[in-house]
Design an enzyme around this catalytic site. Structure first.
Site, PDB file in Angstrom:
ATOM      1  N   LYS A  49       0.838  -1.207   0.000  1.00  0.00           N
ATOM      2  CA  LYS A  49       0.000   0.000   0.000  1.00  0.00           C
ATOM      3  C   LYS A  49       0.869   1.250   0.000  1.00  0.00           C
ATOM      4  O   LYS A  49       2.030   1.228   0.426  1.00  0.00           O
ATOM      5  CB  LYS A  49      -0.953   0.043   1.201  1.00  0.00           C
ATOM      6  CG  LYS A  49      -0.292   0.044   2.587  1.00  0.00           C
ATOM      7  CD  LYS A  49       0.126   1.403   3.129  1.00  0.00           C
ATOM      8  CE  LYS A  49       0.821   1.309   4.474  1.00  0.00           C
ATOM      9  NZ  LYS A  49       1.604   2.477   4.852  1.00  0.00           N
ATOM     10  N   VAL A  55      10.946  -4.512   2.889  1.00  0.00           N
ATOM     11  CA  VAL A  55      10.855  -4.765   4.335  1.00  0.00           C
ATOM     12  C   VAL A  55      11.140  -3.458   5.080  1.00  0.00           C
ATOM     13  O   VAL A  55      12.056  -2.722   4.708  1.00  0.00           O
ATOM     14  CB  VAL A  55      11.881  -5.851   4.740  1.00  0.00           C
ATOM     15  CG1 VAL A  55      11.868  -6.086   6.245  1.00  0.00           C
ATOM     16  CG2 VAL A  55      11.583  -7.151   3.999  1.00  0.00           C
ATOM     17  N   ALA A  56      10.338  -3.174   6.126  1.00  0.00           N
ATOM     18  CA  ALA A  56      10.476  -1.931   6.913  1.00  0.00           C
ATOM     19  C   ALA A  56      10.493  -0.718   5.988  1.00  0.00           C
ATOM     20  O   ALA A  56      11.280   0.207   6.161  1.00  0.00           O
ATOM     21  CB  ALA A  56      11.730  -1.963   7.793  1.00  0.00           C
ATOM     22  N   GLY A 110       7.507   1.093   4.897  1.00  0.00           N
ATOM     23  CA  GLY A 110       6.346   1.995   4.884  1.00  0.00           C
ATOM     24  C   GLY A 110       5.317   1.599   3.849  1.00  0.00           C
ATOM     25  O   GLY A 110       4.471   2.401   3.455  1.00  0.00           O
ATOM     26  N   MET A 111       5.377   0.337   3.389  1.00  0.00           N
ATOM     27  CA  MET A 111       4.411  -0.143   2.400  1.00  0.00           C
ATOM     28  C   MET A 111       3.586  -1.306   2.931  1.00  0.00           C
ATOM     29  O   MET A 111       2.948  -2.032   2.177  1.00  0.00           O
ATOM     30  CB  MET A 111       5.106  -0.530   1.097  1.00  0.00           C
ATOM     31  CG  MET A 111       5.805   0.662   0.438  1.00  0.00           C
ATOM     32  SD  MET A 111       6.359   0.300  -1.225  1.00  0.00           S
ATOM     33  CE  MET A 111       4.810   0.446  -2.141  1.00  0.00           C
ATOM     34  N   GLY A 164       4.373  -4.173   4.315  1.00  0.00           N
ATOM     35  CA  GLY A 164       4.783  -5.522   3.932  1.00  0.00           C
ATOM     36  C   GLY A 164       4.502  -6.549   5.019  1.00  0.00           C
ATOM     37  O   GLY A 164       4.007  -7.644   4.740  1.00  0.00           O
ATOM     38  N   ALA A 179       0.800  -7.029   5.290  1.00  0.00           N
ATOM     39  CA  ALA A 179       0.330  -7.809   4.142  1.00  0.00           C
ATOM     40  C   ALA A 179       0.466  -9.302   4.428  1.00  0.00           C
ATOM     41  O   ALA A 179      -0.458 -10.086   4.166  1.00  0.00           O
ATOM     42  CB  ALA A 179       1.137  -7.431   2.893  1.00  0.00           C
ATOM     43  N   ASP A 211      -2.583  -1.580  10.185  1.00  0.00           N
ATOM     44  CA  ASP A 211      -2.676  -1.590   8.724  1.00  0.00           C
ATOM     45  C   ASP A 211      -3.159  -2.934   8.171  1.00  0.00           C
ATOM     46  O   ASP A 211      -3.357  -3.068   6.962  1.00  0.00           O
ATOM     47  CB  ASP A 211      -1.293  -1.307   8.102  1.00  0.00           C
ATOM     48  CG  ASP A 211      -0.854   0.141   8.266  1.00  0.00           C
ATOM     49  OD1 ASP A 211      -1.668   0.974   8.702  1.00  0.00           O
ATOM     50  OD2 ASP A 211       0.323   0.425   7.950  1.00  0.00           O
TER      51      ASP A 211
HETATM   52  O1  C5P Z   1      -0.582  -1.122  14.764  1.00  0.00           O
HETATM   53  P1  C5P Z   1       0.842  -1.451  14.548  1.00  0.00           P
HETATM   54  O2  C5P Z   1       1.339  -2.526  15.481  1.00  0.00           O
HETATM   55  O3  C5P Z   1       1.192  -1.737  13.134  1.00  0.00           O
HETATM   56  O4  C5P Z   1       1.627  -0.130  14.928  1.00  0.00           O
HETATM   57  C1  C5P Z   1       3.022  -0.118  15.038  1.00  0.00           C
HETATM   58  C2  C5P Z   1       3.433   1.101  15.874  1.00  0.00           C
HETATM   59  O5  C5P Z   1       3.162   2.306  15.146  1.00  0.00           O
HETATM   60  C3  C5P Z   1       2.671   1.264  17.169  1.00  0.00           C
HETATM   61  O6  C5P Z   1       3.287   0.550  18.197  1.00  0.00           O
HETATM   62  C4  C5P Z   1       2.755   2.753  17.403  1.00  0.00           C
HETATM   63  O7  C5P Z   1       4.031   3.110  17.897  1.00  0.00           O
HETATM   64  C5  C5P Z   1       2.689   3.312  15.993  1.00  0.00           C
HETATM   65  N1  C5P Z   1       1.313   3.699  15.595  1.00  0.00           N
HETATM   66  C6  C5P Z   1       0.721   4.809  16.145  1.00  0.00           C
HETATM   67  N2  C5P Z   1      -0.541   5.164  15.768  1.00  0.00           N
HETATM   68  C7  C5P Z   1      -1.213   4.454  14.843  1.00  0.00           C
HETATM   69  C8  C5P Z   1      -0.627   3.316  14.254  1.00  0.00           C
HETATM   70  C9  C5P Z   1       0.643   2.963  14.652  1.00  0.00           C
HETATM   71  O8  C5P Z   1       1.329   5.487  16.988  1.00  0.00           O
HETATM   72  N3  C5P Z   1      -2.429   4.843  14.496  1.00  0.00           N
END
Ligand code: C5P
Length: 299
Positions: free
Chosen positions: A10, A96-97, A99-100, A102, A105, A137
């Protein structure tokens, strides 16, 4: 017997970020667009849960229980009283890592693949519920297309897209950690009033019309200053793509992948060629959007 599914990456065409919440997450107005770069996940019955990965970035993918694909299999099995004894193989093409999404997904892909393999017949609502437990995501990776995510980004409203958008993506030399980028956002925002995140009506209209110029004029990413602060060289990549004729250039999600919207495939070829010779990135890919969400391709 095994099941293979395909799942898209994405890009966020709008990422409006609110102030940090008491739980540490941030409320978002997150306009996701699925793009045609894919991972494939194959699930096969095994003696115990195990994850393997192939592809150029495979060495950076965790193969333990922190992998979202493993966590997805465990979550579905737990809800249905099953043992998650499967081999999950990830054929990784999404950076990987980067911002898409991955990792997200692979979580969504493993969930649907296990549901098909085990015949659990989970409803769409249950699958989305498990996805939201796995990460902010992950629900979008299941759904694909285009959607507005609110809350942490996990509460989705599907959006209409009136045409095909052409993109070029530049992958960076190293990754960025999403939590670190959100922490940097908080640091930069100290003492500044942060408005409630709201989706841009003009941007939603541009998506609905399939109009690349209107989309280019309205894209935004509130995490971009934080990503650039942690990874200043990304400014050179953005500049190289703009100079080569991209309609707009932005950091994808929390980065460090940079995304370039172009008018058509020909313009995309020129921007991609210029980025490849710019010395400002590791790899360059072109892709179209929107792409469908997780799809079973065999099994
Ligand atoms: O939800 P996810 O585990 O993918 O999020 C990874 C990290 O990104 C969270 O631990 C948080 O630090 C940050 N995050 C956030 N606010 C969001 C989504 C992610 O602060 N809405």
């Amino acid at each position: 017997m095994s099941v293979t599914v395909r799942v898209p990456a994405k890009v966020n065409v709008q990422l409006a970020v609110g102030a940090a919440r008491p739980d540490g997450f941030h409320d978002l107005a997150n306009v996701f667009l699925a793009v045609g770069l894919h991972d494939e996940v194959t699930v096969t019955p095994a003696d115990a849960l195990r994850v393997t990965c192939s592809g150029p970035d495979a060495a950076q993918v965790p193969l333990d229980r922190t992998n979202l694909a493993a966590r997805a299999a465990e979550a579905l099995a737990a809800r249905h009283g099953l043992s998650p004894d499967v081999h999950l193989h990830i054929a990784k093409d999404i950076p990987v890592a980067g911002g898409m999404a991955g990792g997200s997904a692979d979580g969504a892909a493993a969930l649907l693949a296990c549901d098909a393999l085990w015949g659990t017949g989970a409803s769409r609502a249950e699958l989305l519920d498990i996805c939201a437990e796995l990460g902010s995501d992950v629900p979008f990776s299941l759904v694909g297309g285009a959607a507005l995510g609110v809350g942490r980004g996990e509460r989705l409203t599907e959006l209409q897209v009136g045409g095909t958008f052409h993109w070029v993506f530049a992958m960076a030399e190293r990754g960025l950690s999403t939590p670190a980028v959100f922490r940097e956002f908080d640091r930069l925002a100290e003492g500044v009033g942060i408005p409630e995140p709201v989706a841009s009506a003009d941007l939603l209209d541009a998506l609905a019309k399939g109009d690349p110029d209107a989309l280019a004029a309205t894209v935004s990413n509130d995490l971009q200053p934080a990503a650039l602060s942690l990874f200043p060289e990304l400014a050179d990549t953005l500049a190289a793509g703009r100079a080569a004729g991209a309609l707009t250039a932005l950091v994808s999600g929390s980065g460090p992948t940079t995304a370039f919207l172009v008018r058509d495939a020909e313009a995309g070829g020129k921007v991609a060629a210029a980025l490849r010779t710019s010395g400002t990135c590791r790899t360059v890919r072109t892709a179209q959007a929107p792409a469908p969400g997780v799809t079973v391709i065999s099994g």
